[in-house]
Write a protein that holds these residues in place. Structure first.
Motif, short mmCIF file in Angstrom:
data_model
loop_
_atom_site.label_atom_id
_atom_site.label_comp_id
_atom_site.label_asym_id
_atom_site.label_seq_id
_atom_site.Cartn_x
_atom_site.Cartn_y
_atom_site.Cartn_z
N PRO A 35 -36.60 -5.50 -58.69
CA PRO A 35 -35.54 -4.63 -59.22
C PRO A 35 -34.13 -5.13 -58.93
N SER A 36 -33.96 -5.99 -57.93
CA SER A 36 -32.61 -6.43 -57.58
C SER A 36 -31.94 -7.16 -58.74
N VAL A 37 -32.74 -7.75 -59.64
CA VAL A 37 -32.16 -8.50 -60.75
C VAL A 37 -31.35 -7.58 -61.65
N ILE A 38 -31.92 -6.43 -62.02
CA ILE A 38 -31.15 -5.55 -62.91
C ILE A 38 -30.24 -4.61 -62.12
N LEU A 39 -30.48 -4.44 -60.84
CA LEU A 39 -29.49 -3.73 -60.03
C LEU A 39 -28.20 -4.54 -59.99
N ASP A 40 -28.33 -5.86 -60.00
CA ASP A 40 -27.15 -6.73 -60.05
C ASP A 40 -26.32 -6.48 -61.31
N ILE A 41 -27.00 -6.12 -62.42
CA ILE A 41 -26.28 -5.85 -63.66
C ILE A 41 -25.29 -4.72 -63.46
N ALA A 42 -25.69 -3.68 -62.71
CA ALA A 42 -24.79 -2.56 -62.46
C ALA A 42 -23.58 -3.01 -61.64
N ARG A 43 -23.81 -3.82 -60.63
CA ARG A 43 -22.70 -4.33 -59.82
C ARG A 43 -21.74 -5.17 -60.68
N ILE A 44 -22.33 -6.01 -61.52
CA ILE A 44 -21.51 -6.87 -62.38
C ILE A 44 -20.69 -6.03 -63.36
N ALA A 45 -21.34 -5.03 -63.96
CA ALA A 45 -20.64 -4.17 -64.92
C ALA A 45 -19.47 -3.46 -64.26
N GLU A 46 -19.67 -2.99 -63.06
CA GLU A 46 -18.58 -2.30 -62.36
C GLU A 46 -17.47 -3.28 -61.99
N ARG A 47 -17.82 -4.48 -61.61
CA ARG A 47 -16.79 -5.49 -61.31
C ARG A 47 -15.91 -5.76 -62.53
N GLY A 48 -16.50 -5.67 -63.70
CA GLY A 48 -15.76 -5.91 -64.93
C GLY A 48 -15.11 -4.67 -65.51
N LYS A 49 -15.17 -3.53 -64.81
CA LYS A 49 -14.60 -2.26 -65.28
C LYS A 49 -15.24 -1.77 -66.57
N LEU A 50 -16.51 -2.15 -66.80
CA LEU A 50 -17.20 -1.73 -68.01
C LEU A 50 -17.49 -0.23 -67.97
N ASP A 51 -17.71 0.34 -69.16
CA ASP A 51 -17.94 1.77 -69.25
C ASP A 51 -19.29 2.19 -68.70
N TYR A 52 -20.34 1.43 -69.04
CA TYR A 52 -21.68 1.89 -68.67
C TYR A 52 -22.67 0.73 -68.65
N VAL A 53 -23.83 1.04 -68.08
CA VAL A 53 -25.00 0.16 -68.14
C VAL A 53 -26.08 0.92 -68.89
N PHE A 54 -26.77 0.22 -69.78
CA PHE A 54 -27.86 0.81 -70.55
C PHE A 54 -29.18 0.16 -70.16
N ALA A 55 -30.13 0.99 -69.75
CA ALA A 55 -31.47 0.49 -69.42
C ALA A 55 -32.47 1.21 -70.32
N GLY A 56 -32.88 0.57 -71.38
CA GLY A 56 -33.78 1.20 -72.33
C GLY A 56 -35.14 1.51 -71.72
N SER A 57 -35.74 2.57 -72.22
CA SER A 57 -37.05 2.98 -71.73
C SER A 57 -38.11 2.67 -72.78
N ALA A 58 -39.37 2.81 -72.42
CA ALA A 58 -40.48 2.61 -73.36
C ALA A 58 -41.69 3.35 -72.83
N LEU A 59 -42.44 3.96 -73.73
CA LEU A 59 -43.63 4.71 -73.35
C LEU A 59 -44.91 4.00 -73.77
N GLY A 60 -44.81 3.11 -74.76
CA GLY A 60 -45.98 2.40 -75.23
C GLY A 60 -46.36 1.25 -74.31
N SER A 61 -47.59 0.80 -74.46
CA SER A 61 -48.08 -0.35 -73.69
C SER A 61 -48.18 -1.55 -74.62
N LEU A 425 -19.63 -13.00 -68.72
CA LEU A 425 -19.01 -12.00 -69.59
C LEU A 425 -17.86 -11.30 -68.88
N VAL A 426 -18.11 -10.82 -67.66
CA VAL A 426 -17.07 -10.05 -66.97
C VAL A 426 -16.03 -10.96 -66.32
N ASP A 427 -16.39 -12.19 -66.02
CA ASP A 427 -15.44 -13.09 -65.37
C ASP A 427 -14.57 -13.87 -66.36
#
Length: 457
Positions: A35-61, A425-427
């Protein structure tokens, strides 16, 4: 600084968004179990002053579908990512065809409180129909094309009643002397009885921190678009090119205005996958490595018919600019080529195919080959979004042109792989947009509703 500001989001997927970029030597695929890989996305987005992070969901297999394998639960992801950030928002997804409005209202109200008002809710109707989601959820029937919209509309209406009509704002009395914690008559049953749901209420979670948790709409049918104009604050839109995009942008804004709402408060955010490097030449090399990693035994005849060329007379490695006359090509040349790519992206027929080819030639270079074009067409039409290839100026130019031409209000950026592109992107791109006065330099609101400047619906 421009009075109108670009809104930017970043997508968090375990391997990135590109179905083939995971094969690059610089890519890591640890995000499928770390999970640390996409947790890093949140840190990166905040460093860049971005509005949000989107993590799509899925119910199918769908273990053979890279973009849908091992989808982390996005509510849990957002909660964990919010704990390591302070400002960036989180867009979480639910599927109204399978999920229940009472449980969703509990989740989103809880998330909004625990994040201090940084939640948004993306409601999809049927995007997860592949992979047998009904077989994972008790065998319940999948709503048909019409009922999925009526169910989705009722779903959001019930969620809204639970969130905003269950409790008065001053429900907490805290009168210890008289043994009265909750103010008398401060709660209300919603007593909803509809075609799809029966919900008594009230919600057993306090009202959200935000006056209105932004609802995000995705979809291209008339029913879906009207739902967005009626009940949503944000639209995740396919990218249709500048000219067609301007017309579609205005059409959507007019529908919002017809409801007596401020169209400027309704945000239209197409997605874009970006292949960025310090120089345009290096970005081109990365993208060509990606598209050439696709395995194709033979270019199908349908592709040659779409282009109006005889494949028996040309080699796959010939230059596109030498064998295709873009001026005589139909703007919908690839419409008949859609069936081999899957039926779920048929809405992309609104895009100008000539513009897509010109953009690719400009991004990659005039030595673009026929085989590379074939691979590119497969990719952009399945993803419903452009591939932005270049350095910081190239990508910032694209954002600025489409923003100022009112094709979009912002961009949902999809990193093709991890790690690397999100940081660049943010840098690199964000500072360039800031220099042009198009994007914030500091967070100006504590809530996602404030950052996006959306209304209460």
């Amino acid at each position: 600084m421009s009075e109108r500001q670009v809104r930017l989001g970043l997508a968090a997927y375990g391997t990135g968004w590109d179905a083939h970029a995971w094969r690059l030597p610089q890519a890591t695929n640890a995000g499928l179990r770390d999970p640390s890989v996409i947790l890093d996305i949140a840190r990166i987005a905040e460093r860049g002053k971005l509005d949000y992070v989107f993590a799509g969901s899925a119910l199918g297999s769908e273990p053979n579908h890279l973009q849908r394998i091992f989808r982390w639960d996005n509510f849990i992801y957002a909660s964990q990512a919010a704990a390591i950030t302070k400002h960036v928002g989180f867009v979480v997804s639910v599927n109204s065809s399978f999920e229940h409005p009472y449980l969703t209202a509990r989740q989103v109200a809880t998330l909004d409180h625990f994040t201090g008002g940084r939640a948004a809710l993306n409601v999809v109707f049927g995007i997860d129909r592949n992979g047998g989601p009904d077989l994972n959820l008790g065998g319940n029937a999948i709503p048909d094309e019409q009922s999925k919209y009526t169910r989705g509309r009722e779903f959001v209406e019930v969620v809204n009643k639970l969130l905003y009509s269950s409790w008065d704002d001053d429900f907490l009395l805290d009168d210890r002397a008289n043994n009265q914690l909750i103010r008398e008559n401060s709660w209300h049953r919603i007593n909803h009885t509809g075609e799809h749901f029966q919900v008594r209420g009230p919600l057993n979670v306090p009202p959200p921190t935000q006056s209105r948790v932004p609802v995000v709409q995705v979809g291209t049918s008339d029913d879906s678009v009207q739902f967005g104009a009626d009940l949503a604050q944000v639209r995740f839109s396919p990218y249709l090119g500048v000219e067609r995009g301007k017309a579609e942008y205005q059409r959507i804004k007019d529908l919002v205005a017809a409801n007596g709402r401020d169209p400027e408060a309704f945000k239209i955010l197409p997605g874009a996958t970006f292949y960025i490097a310090g120089t345009k030449r290096e970005a081109q090399r990365i993208y060509r490595n990606v598209i050439n990693s696709q395995v194709t035994e033979e270019i199908p005849r349908a592709f040659s018919v779409a282009l109006g060329i005889d494949l028996s007379r040309v080699r796959n490695n010939e230059r596109v600019v030498d064998i295709i006359d873009l001026e005589s090509l139909s703007p919908t040349a690839f419409d008949d080529f859609l069936p081999p790519l899957g039926t779920e992206k048929r809405h992309i027929h609104n895009r100008d195919d000539r513009e897509s080819i010109r953009t690719l030639v400009s991004a990659v270079g005039e030595d673009l080959t026929l085989r590379e074009l074939y691979h590119h067409v497969q990719r952009i039409r399945q993803a419903a979004q452009p591939a932005l290839v270049g350095d910081a100026n190239t990508i910032a130019d694209w954002v600025q042109e489409n923003f100022e031409e009112r094709v979009l209000d912002g961009v949902q950026f999809f990193p093709p792989y991890h790690r690397g592109p999100a940081d660049l992107l943010v840098d690199l791109v964000v500072p360039e947009l800031q220099r042009r006065g198009l994007f914030r330099t500091e967070y100006e609101s504590d809530t996602l509703q404030g950052l996006l400047a959306t209304d209460n619906g």
